[in-house]
Structures are given as C-alpha cells and as structure tokens.
Scaffold this active site. Structure first.
Site, PDB file in Angstrom:
ATOM      1  N   ASP A 472       0.935  -1.094   0.043  1.00  8.95           N
ATOM      2  CA  ASP A 472       0.038  -0.114   0.065  1.00  8.95           C
ATOM      3  C   ASP A 472       0.930   1.146  -0.053  1.00  8.95           C
ATOM      4  O   ASP A 472       2.200   1.254   0.325  1.00  8.95           O
ATOM      5  CB  ASP A 472      -0.867   0.049   1.278  1.00  8.95           C
ATOM      6  CG  ASP A 472      -2.379   0.542   0.921  1.00  8.95           C
ATOM      7  OD1 ASP A 472      -2.383   1.522  -0.058  1.00  8.95           O
ATOM      8  OD2 ASP A 472      -3.183   0.350   1.761  1.00  8.95           O
ATOM      9  N   ASP A 541     -10.480   1.790  -3.265  1.00  5.09           N
ATOM     10  CA  ASP A 541     -11.022   1.408  -2.042  1.00  5.09           C
ATOM     11  C   ASP A 541     -12.480   1.328  -2.137  1.00  5.09           C
ATOM     12  O   ASP A 541     -12.978   0.845  -1.171  1.00  5.09           O
ATOM     13  CB  ASP A 541     -10.440   2.625  -0.880  1.00  5.09           C
ATOM     14  CG  ASP A 541      -9.010   2.291  -0.357  1.00  5.09           C
ATOM     15  OD1 ASP A 541      -8.647   1.283  -0.957  1.00  5.09           O
ATOM     16  OD2 ASP A 541      -8.556   3.214   0.043  1.00  5.09           O
TER      17      ASP A 541
END
Length: 721
Positions: A472, A541
């Site tokens: 990430d 997301d």
C-alpha cells in the site's frame, strides 16, 4: 513485420499497423502512423508552402518550416512553436538542433536503465535512431521496438552527454508524434479517490488538452495514458491510437492542435519540479511508452492493450496464472482484532471455498490506529497471540494461502524508525511537516533508505511462508526538498521512483513465488510501471458495487481483467452507505478477480450459502473472466442506468448485466453478444437451453429483471460445437 530501412525511410511494422519515419535534411519526420503500409510513396506529404509566420532554417527555402513538419523529436527555439519533446540546458541557453547521424536494427528489446521495461520475445526488433547536437555535444537515441503478433510498439529516449561540461535536462518526453489534421476525439481516464478510471471523451480543438500528476505518484485523478480516435469511432468501428507510460511518478500527456489543425501527441515525465543533471559521460533514459493501434474500434484497441500488458508487462510467472479468491479482514475488523477473530474468519472462508486469507493493517509495531508505528516492521506477537509463523501455519492448515498488508514507503512520526532516522523522511529544510493520514514519506531517493527497505522486507519474506503481499501507499508526496542545491531537489521526485523500482525489482526477483498486489488508497498508483512488478492492482477502495461499475469499465479500456482486484463487501457499504443485494455485489466483483471484504462470522446461513455458490460459480468461469476476451456492451458512465460486459474464450461465454434503478413502462433491453462462432451452439448452463452463436449475436438476448434497484443477471454459456 519488424524493422525495414529503405533509403531514407524507416519502417517500424507491427502486425497490422506501421510507423514510417523519413530522414530529410538530417531531420526525422513522421510520415505515417496507422494501418500498415509496406511501400510508402509520400502520398500524404506536408504541402510545402510559405505558411504565415513560419520560421525557415534555410533563408533560400521558405517552404520548409519546423512549425509545419510532422516530427518525432520537437525542440523549441528554431521555429517550431508547438510543445517540445526536449529542453536541454547547456551553458547559458537551452537551444538544441539534433541532426540525424545513423540508424541500426537491434534484435530484441533495448532496456531503459533502472526502469520497468516490456519483456522481450521471439521476433522482437528494435530500431535505434541517433541524432547529435554539435554545439552542446549531446546525443539522442530514439528506440522503437516491434513485437511479433502485436499492434503495440514500445519506445523511449536515451540522451548522452559526450561533452566536457555538465548539461541539465528540464524536459524530456518518452515519445512524441505529429499527425495530419482531421476531426479527432481524445479519451482519458480521470476521477478522484474512490471514483478512479472514469472515461472522459471530448473533441480535440485548437489548443492543448493535457493531463498530468505532480503528486509523486500517477494518482487517483489521472491515468498516464491517452487515446486519440476518429470522432466517428465507437467500440466496434474506426481508428484509434493509445499512448501509455510505464511510469508510477509525476507524468504529463497532451494532445495539441496547432493553428493549422495538425495534431501533436506527447507523453513523459512531468516538467513540474523536474530537472536532471548529466555530467560528462553520463546518460539519461526516459520511461518506456507504449503506442497501440486499432482500425476496428475501441474494443479491438482495448483487447490489443490488454493482451500486450498480460504477455509483455505483467511478471511472466503470473501472466496466465488464475488469481486466488481471497478474504481480507480489513472491513471486518479494521485495527481491532485478535488471533481468535482472525481464525474464525479463516474458518468461514475455508468452508465457503475461498483460497487466500489476507491480514491487513495492524499486525506490526504498536499499530492500533493510523497515527503511529509505520516503519516499525516487527511482529506484534501480543496482538497476534503468538508468532506470525504460527498464525501462518494455522491459516495454511485450513487449506488457505496467507497474505500480508505492508506500507514500506511510509513512516509515522510516532515510530522507533523516525526517532532514529528523522532525516530519512522527505522534507524541505526549515519547513514544518505536511501530514496526510498522520504519516510521512520515506525518501527513496536516498540510497540508505532503499537498502534498509530492501533488507527489511527481504527478511520478512525469507522468514515467513507468505504467499501474497498487498503493498500500500496511502498518501501523496509534499515538502520535496532534500538536497543541498535547488537542482538536487528538482531531481528528487524522479530519483524517488528509481529508488522504488530498485526495491520492488529486488524483492520480486528474490521472492518470485509471492503474488504482489499494488494499492495506493485503491487506484492511486494503478499504472503499468507498478504492474510490471506487481501483477495485481487494487482498483479502488470503493467497494460499492454500483460505484465499481464505472471504475471497472474504465480500467477495461487498457488493462487486463487478470490485473484487477474486485471485492464483495458489507452493506450498508462503508464508503457509499448504499444497500445492494448480495447477488449484485457478487456479479460485479466477478467481473474482476473475486474477493471478499466483510465479516463472514456475522452473515446468516442463507448469505453464506449464496457466497458459497458465488465462489463455486466463479471457479467455473474464472479462466474465461481472467484470461478471455472482454467486450463492453453497455456503458455505465455519465448517469447511464445499465451496464453489461461479456467475456469469451474458446470454451465459454460469460455475460453480466446490471440495472441500477427500477424503470416502469419501458421495454427490456436486448443485448447482442460479440465475438462468437455463428455456426456453433452455446448452452446456457443455468437454464439448460441452447442457442446458436448467430442468434446470440444477431437477434440477441432480452434482459428480464423484476422490479427493484441495483439488480443484476449473469449468464454463463458453454460452447458445445
């Protein structure tokens, strides 16, 4: 197919397309880029007359101007008033006239140093064109590579300083091309956090249309790619051309229509906050760009790009390997978990047929929220109730592979690493920090940082049986300013990306069995540069099924399905608050690489049964979805109420249709399928009915759904004859 040199003409031939360059007056001029022409006789030559206010390098020839010639390396200052490909400072000026010196054909792919490159392949050939500016004593080499069976070229620029003085690059594109005047549209993939890859299409008008990022990453809002197409082009008709950049940092791309309606395309590193010093004897390579072409509409362009990326960009050991169905604990637990909770989730996942358990943020250091501990990559055994190896063994014993979330590029101020090495963060001297998610960014332009991260994560992967890594990157870069001089700070952003590529190239080569997924707050770094090392990308997301329709639709324009993670999450959705039927959530996620991100222990028996059926169904259609040909049947963008996508291979057909809102007193939509064998028979598995390919393509299927919002239908056919 390949490279041909005939007199002063250079032919770069792909499967059905070609690029033709002429050497004239020691300048390199682009004569053709499009459908293949094997013998060119200057049919579309620039009409050479004295255009108003055009500068002429030869006072006796007023009909030859750099402002009207179609070029592949535009420079400024000598009469070409369009966007330049190169700005190079030597001494007290930045005027350069690069003149052709030689050409040669090289077998295979020439590699851009320190950057992601396409894989070579049998039959690949590269044309090297060399040009020299005598005053600055610098050499430019242009590389164009063709690949057997493809309509995609790769290209980049290398600049060499053979003078005795330093020179400074202020701008250098990866590729540039000039095209004849015609009515064009430009297509880009834009958006924002949680609504990435929105398709935008608009007419090309006089002036410049540009996209860019100055965030230190390619970003959620723009994708480093442009598509230029005929205004009449649609998914199944017309010519189109795509430029893409294998780069994950600051970029720019533009389409410029000049005062004579000619078109210039360019893509490369963003000029903003960029400069690069070349000392005597040094070279600089640009990121690689891809040029893809289709004369059969945008679907054919998409299929060409998808196929090329899967074959020549995605790491080869994963290019054709089916992706596992995963459960991620994030939306089930966030930071609040113990070992018992994780094992309960794993139990449920195993019983439902899932294949991979992913432990997300919160397993390391004193990480109980997002305000601390990034950089402290030691296992919190108290929180995990034992060692990470024991947890992995317990997960493996349930028949699941094990995955782990990491964020190596980031650091928290509240961390042991920051307290020990505060100078390792990106930070301008004398300025206070700028925070995002209360975290800072490690300076990957610093070789000490690069080496530390390489060794730290090599150690984690070496000591633990990890099958999957979610990498990430949850903020963009600010406060760029590490360096003793202004020039050093201007070099920092590109140096950061080179450091990042060094790290991930090292780790993926040392641990080739690990499936890496790139994430940046979702799709904030969903680009071909990352995809060259990490074969899977978390597209957004935003896990809301209806929001995902346009995100996944836009991704399909250039990227293969096998690269895209897509999850079923809880309702009300954590990002949108929308309540969508589980069936629809499953159908939408099955348009990508299926995963789940919800608390399985809180579901009813009926919901678990439905998920088990989804998993079983996806395993049957997975080869077709992940490796088949994709057809976009209905566009969900700009307020449309329906979306439909079809996947084909030689054995199966998968059709997914989603209707967003209920309608009344309108006839149901009929979908005509694409790419089938008209003489074959296709069995509809769920209803035990058979149709001819001709009927499915030419008459079509009517999509009947009951009343209700956010409903969907998935049809699965097996080819019988």
């Amino acid at each position: 197919m390949g490279i041909k040199i005939e007199g002063n003409l250079f032919y770069i031939e792909a499967q059905t397309s070609s690029m033709i360059i002429e050497q004239k007056n020691s300048d390199l001029l682009l004569r053709h880029l499009g459908k293949k022409i094997s013998q060119y006789h200057f049919s579309n030559r620039v009409h050479e007359r004295d255009h108003a206010f055009s500068g002429n390098p030869d006072p006796n020839v007023r009909t030859y101007s750099y402002d009207t010639q179609r070029q592949i390396l535009g420079t400024h200052g000598f009469g070409d008033f369009r966007q330049p490909a190169l700005v190079l400072q030597h001494g007290n000026n930045a005027l350069n006239q690069f003149k052709f010196t030689e050409a040669r054909v090289i077998e295979g792919v020439v590699v851009a140093s320190g950057l992601p490159n396409p894989y070579s392949a049998e039959g690949a050939e590269t044309l090297e064109l060399s040009l020299v500016d005598d005053l600055s004593q610098t050499r430019v080499k242009l590389y164009y590579t063709t690949y057997s069976g493809r309509d995609t070229l790769s290209t980049f620029i290398r600049i060499e300083n053979f003078s005795k003085e330093k020179v400074i690059l202020h701008r250098i594109l990866s590729t540039m091309c000039d095209l004849p005047a015609a009515p064009y549209d430009v297509i880009s993939l834009q958006g924002a956090y949680a609504r990435e890859k929105t398709v935008r299409r608009q007419a090309v008008e006089q002036g410049t249309f540009s996209i860019s990022s100055n965030r230190g990453a390619s970003g959620h809002s723009q994708t480093p790619a442009l598509i230029l197409c005929e205004q009449e082009a649609n998914d199944y008709y017309g010519e189109s051309l795509a430029l893409q950049l294998l780069y994950s940092g600051n970029f720019q791309a533009f389409v410029q229509q000049n005062q004579l309606n000619e078109i210039r395309l360019g893509i490369g590193i963003n000029d903003e906050n960029f400069a690069w010093e070349l000392k005597p004897g040094e070279t600089f390579d640009t990121p690689v760009a891809l040029i893809s072409y289709s004369d059969q509409g945008l679907t054919a362009l998409s299929q060409e790009s998808q196929s090329f990326v899967q074959s020549h960009i995605i790491p080869q050991q994963f290019a054709d390997v089916e992706r596992p169905i995963l459960i991620n604990n994030w939306e089930a637990t966030y930071f609040d978990f113990q070992k018992d909770k994780l094992l309960q989730l794993a139990d449920e996942a195993s019983q439902l047929g899932m294949e991979l358990f992913v432990l997300d943020d919160g397993w390391f250091g004193h990480r109980f929220d997002d305000n601390r501990a990034l950089g402290d990559w030691w296992v919190n055994e108290e929180k995990l109730g034992g060692s990470l190896n024991q947890l992995i063994a317990d997960i493996h014993a349930k028949g699941l592979r094990f995955g782990l979330w990491v964020e190596p590029e980031m650091i928290s101020e509240d961390s042991n690493l920051y307290r020990k090495y505060p100078d390792w963060v990106i930070q301008a001297a004398g300025r206070s920090h700028t925070y995002s998610r209360n975290q800072l960014v490690l300076n990957f332009a610093n070789p000490e940082v690069v080496e530390y991260i390489k060794l730290t994560f090599d150690d984690i992967l070496r000591r633990h049986a990890i099958d999957y890594i979610k990498w990430d990157y949850n903020r963009n870069i600010t406060n760029v300013g590490n360096g003793d001089t202004y020039l050093e700070t201007q070099m920092q952003s590109h140096a950061y990306i080179l450091g990042l590529y060094e790290v991930i190239d090292y780790l993926t080569k040392k641990h080739p069995q690990v499936l890496f997924e790139s994430c940046s707050g979702g799709g904030g770094r969903n680009d071909l540069g990352m995809m060259r090392y990490f074969p899977q990308v978390w597209a957004s997301d935003n896990t809301d099924a209806i929001s995902r329709l346009s995100i996944q639709y836009g991704s399909s324009y250039l990227y293969p399905t096998i690269s895209m993670g897509a999850h079923v999450s809880a309702v009300p959705n954590h990002q949108m608050g929308r309540v969508t039927p589980l069936k629809t959530r499953g159908h939408v996620a099955m348009m990508g690489n299926l995963g789940y991100e919800l608390d399985l222990t809180k579901l009813s028996d009926l919901e678990k049964e439905e998920i088990a059926n989804q998993v079983k169904r996806y395993k049957a259609i997975r080869p077709t979805v992940q490796k088949g040909r994709l057809y976009r049947l209905l566009n969900p963008s700009r307020g449309a109420n329906e979306m439909a996508v079809q996947f084909n291979d030689d054995k199966q057909v998968v059709l997914t249709y989603v209707r967003i809102l209920s309608t009344i007193e309108t006839m149901e939509t009929t979908l005509k399928l694409k790419g089938l064998d008209p003489d074959a028979t296709y069995k509809l598995v769920d209803e035990d009915k058979s149709y001819s390919g001709a009927e499915l393509m030419y008459a079509g299927l009517t999509m009947v759904l009951p009343q209700g919002d956010y409903l969907s239908k998935q049809l699965y056919f097996v080819k019988e004859t």
